[in-house]
Enzyme design. Structure first.
Site, mmCIF file in Angstrom:
data_model
loop_
_atom_site.group_PDB
_atom_site.id
_atom_site.type_symbol
_atom_site.label_atom_id
_atom_site.label_comp_id
_atom_site.label_asym_id
_atom_site.label_seq_id
_atom_site.Cartn_x
_atom_site.Cartn_y
_atom_site.Cartn_z
ATOM 1 N N VAL A 39 0.864 -1.197 0.000
ATOM 2 C CA VAL A 39 0.000 0.000 0.000
ATOM 3 C C VAL A 39 0.892 1.236 0.000
ATOM 4 O O VAL A 39 0.719 2.170 -0.781
ATOM 5 C CB VAL A 39 -0.928 -0.002 1.246
ATOM 6 N N TYR A 40 1.944 1.191 0.846
ATOM 7 C CA TYR A 40 2.880 2.323 0.907
ATOM 8 C C TYR A 40 3.551 2.493 -0.462
ATOM 9 O O TYR A 40 3.581 3.576 -1.041
ATOM 10 C CB TYR A 40 3.935 2.075 1.995
ATOM 11 N N MET A 87 16.425 -0.005 -3.483
ATOM 12 C CA MET A 87 16.270 -0.624 -4.795
ATOM 13 C C MET A 87 14.964 -0.154 -5.418
ATOM 14 O O MET A 87 13.979 0.061 -4.730
ATOM 15 C CB MET A 87 16.211 -2.160 -4.665
ATOM 16 N N GLU A 116 18.208 -13.296 -6.740
ATOM 17 C CA GLU A 116 18.268 -13.609 -5.300
ATOM 18 C C GLU A 116 16.896 -13.360 -4.653
ATOM 19 O O GLU A 116 16.131 -12.528 -5.143
ATOM 20 C CB GLU A 116 19.294 -12.692 -4.601
ATOM 21 N N LYS A 118 14.476 -11.654 -2.056
ATOM 22 C CA LYS A 118 14.509 -10.363 -1.366
ATOM 23 C C LYS A 118 14.060 -10.606 0.076
ATOM 24 O O LYS A 118 12.883 -10.775 0.363
ATOM 25 C CB LYS A 118 13.594 -9.355 -2.051
ATOM 26 N N LYS A 313 8.449 -7.227 -6.536
ATOM 27 C CA LYS A 313 7.768 -7.436 -5.264
ATOM 28 C C LYS A 313 6.606 -8.420 -5.433
ATOM 29 O O LYS A 313 5.799 -8.277 -6.352
ATOM 30 C CB LYS A 313 7.217 -6.108 -4.718
HETATM 31 N N1 LIG Z 1 16.594 -7.561 0.899
HETATM 32 C C1 LIG Z 1 17.470 -8.308 0.207
HETATM 33 O O1 LIG Z 1 17.471 -9.534 0.270
HETATM 34 C C2 LIG Z 1 18.474 -7.608 -0.645
HETATM 35 C C3 LIG Z 1 18.566 -6.214 -0.574
HETATM 36 C C4 LIG Z 1 19.522 -5.551 -1.365
HETATM 37 C C5 LIG Z 1 19.669 -4.107 -1.339
HETATM 38 O O2 LIG Z 1 18.925 -3.387 -0.595
HETATM 39 C C6 LIG Z 1 20.685 -3.518 -2.179
HETATM 40 C C7 LIG Z 1 20.875 -2.126 -2.231
HETATM 41 C C8 LIG Z 1 21.880 -1.632 -3.063
HETATM 42 F F1 LIG Z 1 22.062 -0.302 -3.142
HETATM 43 C C9 LIG Z 1 22.697 -2.460 -3.812
HETATM 44 C C10 LIG Z 1 22.511 -3.849 -3.769
HETATM 45 C C11 LIG Z 1 21.498 -4.367 -2.967
HETATM 46 O O3 LIG Z 1 21.320 -5.738 -2.968
HETATM 47 C C12 LIG Z 1 20.363 -6.319 -2.192
HETATM 48 N N2 LIG Z 1 20.268 -7.666 -2.265
HETATM 49 C C13 LIG Z 1 19.351 -8.326 -1.523
HETATM 50 N N3 LIG Z 1 19.288 -9.693 -1.619
#
Ligand SMILES: NC(=O)c1cc2c(=O)c3cc(F)ccc3oc2nc1N
Length: 330
Positions: A39-40, A87, A116, A118, A313
């Site tokens: 929502v945000y 991101m 990967e 998140k 997301k």
């Molecule tokens: N929440 C996460 O699992 C996750 C978060 C980020 C980041 O926030 C992130 C922010 C940057 F500026 C650069 C790489 C990044 O890579 C990331 N990789 C992830 N696996």
């Protein structure tokens, strides 16, 4: 989007800005979100859209002018020499394809991505000097974070001494497992304390404690994903960086996968969309990173986000089934 007059945009912005700032304040300083992330995110993206139409309407207090967490006044602050950016988010397969098109146009050919999960936690920076952990900090606003070194030393999976006398910074996600979240909330309920809304807020509330003994009483964990200064480590790709982090003793999420272009991304998203509930840690999406670190450097960053990665997301948990309804046309 029908063309809106400047007056109409100004009126809508006057409503959206305070609403988003209120939600931000709750989310970061009270560790109790008033609304679901999506929502945000949706309202935030609406704000960006409107501000892009009439940039002269951007105000200094607009959420678009602040990055990341609001730092609490009572922590020692640290400055991130290399900003901790956030991101860009996308919510659909079409936007993922747009991201991929932008990259291929910029680079001139198809690229490999390191895909990967998140992790739904909070960003953490660890600095080592000659192999010894000397500083742990939060993202804060991206440039100024909170010094949480003593708290980080209580996290079991954070190595305090590396197998090699390296001096560098690594970054990752600090999170709380669902199991620990339930245990903690049961204990808090029993003691008549307010319970945490979700594992992410429990992790934030536990890491950002002024008393390290309280942090130590809560089982936090990490998944590290970036070696910030890797010049002398001869690490050519993001996938290799994860391997090196693992070799050095860091906890690294084992699900990363290298894909060529978007091929395989659909399967990865669907696979982990199905597994989401069974994982013992919260995930709120999937991150695509250009795998070649040289290309990442060439693509660079905007003021707020890297150009070489995107976060897809998931719909919120209760809409979990929706992940499978996306009709993929890749
Ligand atoms: N929440 C996460 O699992 C996750 C978060 C980020 C980041 O926030 C992130 C922010 C940057 F500026 C650069 C790489 C990044 O890579 C990331 N990789 C992830 N696996």
């Amino acid at each position: 989007m029908a063309d809106l007059t400047k007056e109409q945009v100004s009126q809508e912005l006057e409503k959206i800005r305070p609403q988003l700032n209120k939600w931000r304040e709750d989310y970061y300083t009270k560790d109790a979100p008033a609304v679901e992330d999506n929502v945000y995110d949706k309202l935030y993206n609406r704000l960006l859209e409107l501000e892009q139409m009439y940039p002269e309407l951007v105000t200094p207090d607009s959420p678009s002018q602040q990055v990341g967490d609001v730092t609490l006044p009572d922590f020692n602050k640290v400055t991130h020499d290399i900003p901790m950016l956030s991101m860009g988010d996308v919510f659909s397969e079409a936007e993922l394809a747009e991201f991929n098109d932008r990259i291929e146009k910029n680079v001139g050919h198809e690229v490999d991505y390191n895909v990967e999960l998140k992790i739904d936690g909070l960003s953490l920076s660890l600095i080592y000097e000659n192999g010894i952990l000397v500083q742990g900090s939060t993202r804060g606003n991206g440039t100024i974070g909170e010094n949480v070194t003593e708290n980080v030393k209580t996290i079991a999976d954070v190595p305090q001494k590396l197998s090699r006398p390296l001096s560098f910074e690594v970054r990752g996600e600090c999170f709380m497992s669902k199991k620990e979240f339930l245990r903690l909330n049961q204990a808090r309920e029993k003691d008549g304390h307010q319970v945490f809304a979700n594992p992410r807020n429990a992790a934030a509330g536990s890491l950002r404690q002024l008393d390290p003994k309280i942090t130590a009483s809560r089982k936090l964990a990490t998944f590290m994903y970036t070696i910030v200064t890797f010049d002398d480590l001869n690490v050519p790709t993001q996938h290799d960086a994860l391997e090196t982090l693992k070799e050095l003793g860091f906890n690294v999420n084992p699900t990363a996968k290298v894909t060529t272009g978007l091929k395989g991304v659909k399967d990865y998203i669907e696979h982990f969309g199905e597994l989401r509930d069974s994982l013992d840690y919260g995930i709120d999406g999937v991150v695509l990173k250009v795998n070649d670190l040289g290309l990442q450097r060439d693509l660079g960053n905007t003021v707020k986000v890297p150009r070489w990665e995107i976060a897809y997301k998931f719909p919120p948990e209760q809409a979990q089934s929706k992940v499978l309804d996306i009709t993929w046309t890749i």
